[in-house]
Design an enzyme around this catalytic site. Structure first.
Site, mmCIF file in Angstrom:
data_model
loop_
_atom_site.group_PDB
_atom_site.id
_atom_site.type_symbol
_atom_site.label_atom_id
_atom_site.label_comp_id
_atom_site.label_asym_id
_atom_site.label_seq_id
_atom_site.Cartn_x
_atom_site.Cartn_y
_atom_site.Cartn_z
ATOM 1 N N THR A 43 3.541 1.320 -1.466
ATOM 2 C CA THR A 43 3.961 2.359 -0.419
ATOM 3 C C THR A 43 2.689 2.876 0.468
ATOM 4 O O THR A 43 1.597 2.784 -0.139
ATOM 5 C CB THR A 43 4.778 3.482 -0.972
ATOM 6 O OG1 THR A 43 5.818 2.889 -1.718
ATOM 7 C CG2 THR A 43 5.143 4.723 -0.350
ATOM 8 N N SER A 87 15.222 5.783 -2.680
ATOM 9 C CA SER A 87 13.560 6.017 -3.018
ATOM 10 C C SER A 87 13.373 7.375 -2.947
ATOM 11 O O SER A 87 13.778 8.290 -2.028
ATOM 12 C CB SER A 87 12.703 5.029 -1.986
ATOM 13 O OG SER A 87 11.393 5.619 -1.959
ATOM 14 N N ASP A 88 12.291 7.757 -3.644
ATOM 15 C CA ASP A 88 11.741 9.275 -3.486
ATOM 16 C C ASP A 88 11.039 9.552 -2.241
ATOM 17 O O ASP A 88 10.934 10.479 -1.970
ATOM 18 C CB ASP A 88 10.550 9.510 -4.452
ATOM 19 C CG ASP A 88 9.498 8.614 -4.221
ATOM 20 O OD1 ASP A 88 9.684 7.303 -4.385
ATOM 21 O OD2 ASP A 88 8.142 8.992 -4.060
ATOM 22 N N GLY A 108 4.772 5.327 -6.230
ATOM 23 C CA GLY A 108 5.031 4.974 -7.742
ATOM 24 C C GLY A 108 6.481 4.656 -8.141
ATOM 25 O O GLY A 108 7.213 4.492 -6.866
HETATM 26 N N1 ASP Z 1 8.162 5.262 -4.555
HETATM 27 C C1 ASP Z 1 8.741 4.027 -3.956
HETATM 28 C C2 ASP Z 1 10.036 3.831 -4.517
HETATM 29 O O1 ASP Z 1 10.125 4.161 -5.564
HETATM 30 C C3 ASP Z 1 7.773 2.987 -4.318
HETATM 31 C C4 ASP Z 1 6.402 2.794 -4.140
HETATM 32 O O2 ASP Z 1 5.723 3.888 -4.147
HETATM 33 O O3 ASP Z 1 5.733 1.822 -4.276
HETATM 34 O O4 ASP Z 1 10.862 3.575 -3.543
#
Ligand code: ASP
Length: 280
Positions: free
Chosen positions: A154, A184-185, A204
């Site tokens: 991300t 997603s967060d 994450g």
């Molecule tokens: N946080 C993102 C999600 O869970 C993924 C990432 O940060 O790579 O959608």
């Protein structure tokens, strides 16, 4: 003036030295060009500028190069927060556009500022954002091999501008191979948050970031008087209690920056016109 950007997690076990170098070079180039842009633009405008460039680079899991979900489709999420006027905008699970952050930025002027799925796509159509496939051959190969990719990468950006305003933005293609409809967060206040004191962007496992309320907790702690480094320490300590997988970048109003991760390792770059820091 200062800015910090991240390119998500870098898993050395699954990526070559070449990819690592390419990501670091891309972050350096983008942080420098975004810093130039910041000279005549606000924190919010600069966050959008930086994230657009990260979304346009297939090395990162956002915009072009986004990961593919379990049903073979790409759904992206992005958000933007202006720490001065406290407005948060975002899109969740939008498909077939190049720059989800642009959509989030346009939503800043609407009353309804976070749109999901079909509604986000209808809005993109209404404001004439062209249809664009963000799929790359590399991501299709990952998908076809049914690899639950560990390349979570991300992108995010936090900027402090010359007026002392802070803005934060985050954009993602998700964690890869998720169930359709998973949220997603990245377009929540757990993954992206800013106010007058501090701004944070996370990466994450979204479920862990939401459980740990990571961005909001850090910002709240700093607002209530904790030092940025202590706020990171406490929040990541709480995350470790449930083995949460997360990383975060932040800037406070004094221009202090912080980077932390629960597992190795987030790629990031920060720049203040003189000092340049990268993960290595
Ligand atoms: N946080 C993102 C999600 O869970 C993924 C990432 O940060 O790579 O959608």
């Amino acid at each position: 003036m200062k800015l910090i950007i991240h390119g998500g997690f870098f898993s050395e076990s699954s990526q070559s030295e070449d990819v690592k170098n390419a990501k670091q070079n891309a972050l350096e180039r983008i942080s420098r060009s975004s810093y130039d842009y910041l000279q005549n633009h606000t924190a919010e405008q600069t966050v959008v500028f930086a994230i657009e460039q990260l979304e346009n680079d297939p090395l990162f899991n956002a915009g072009i190069g986004s990961q593919i979900q379990s049903d073979g489709k790409i759904r992206m999420s992005a958000s933007l927060m202006n720490g001065k006027n406290k407005k948060f905008s975002g899109v969740i699970n939008v498909q077939n556009i190049q720059n989800p952050i642009q959509l989030a930025a346009t939503l800043m002027k609407e009353e309804d500022r976070v749109l999901g799925g079909e509604g986000a796509n209808l809005y993109a159509e209404k404001i004439e954002i062209p249809v664009f496939s963000t799929e790359t051959a590399e991501r299709r190969k990952d998908y076809e091999e049914k690899l639950k990719s560990s390349r979570t990468s991300t992108v995010g950006c936090v900027v402090l501008d010359k007026d002392g305003s802070i803005a934060a933005g985050t954009s993602t293609g998700g964690k890869g191979f998720e169930l359709p409809g998973r949220v997603s967060d990245s377009a929540t206040v757990a993954g992206n948050y800013a106010n007058d004191f501090c701004g944070v962007s996370c990466t994450g496992v979204g479920e862990d970031i939401v459980s740990g309320a990571v961005a909001t907790k850090i910002v709240t702690r700093v607002t209530d008087g904790m030092k940025l480094s202590d706020a990171f320490k406490k929040t990541f300590h709480e995350l470790a209690e449930f083995d949460g997988f997360a990383g975060a970048i932040a800037l406070d109003k004094y221009g202090n920056f912080a980077v932390e991760q629960s597992h190795p390792k987030v790629v990031f770059a920060s720049f203040d016109g003189t000092n340049f820091n990268v993960f290595n």
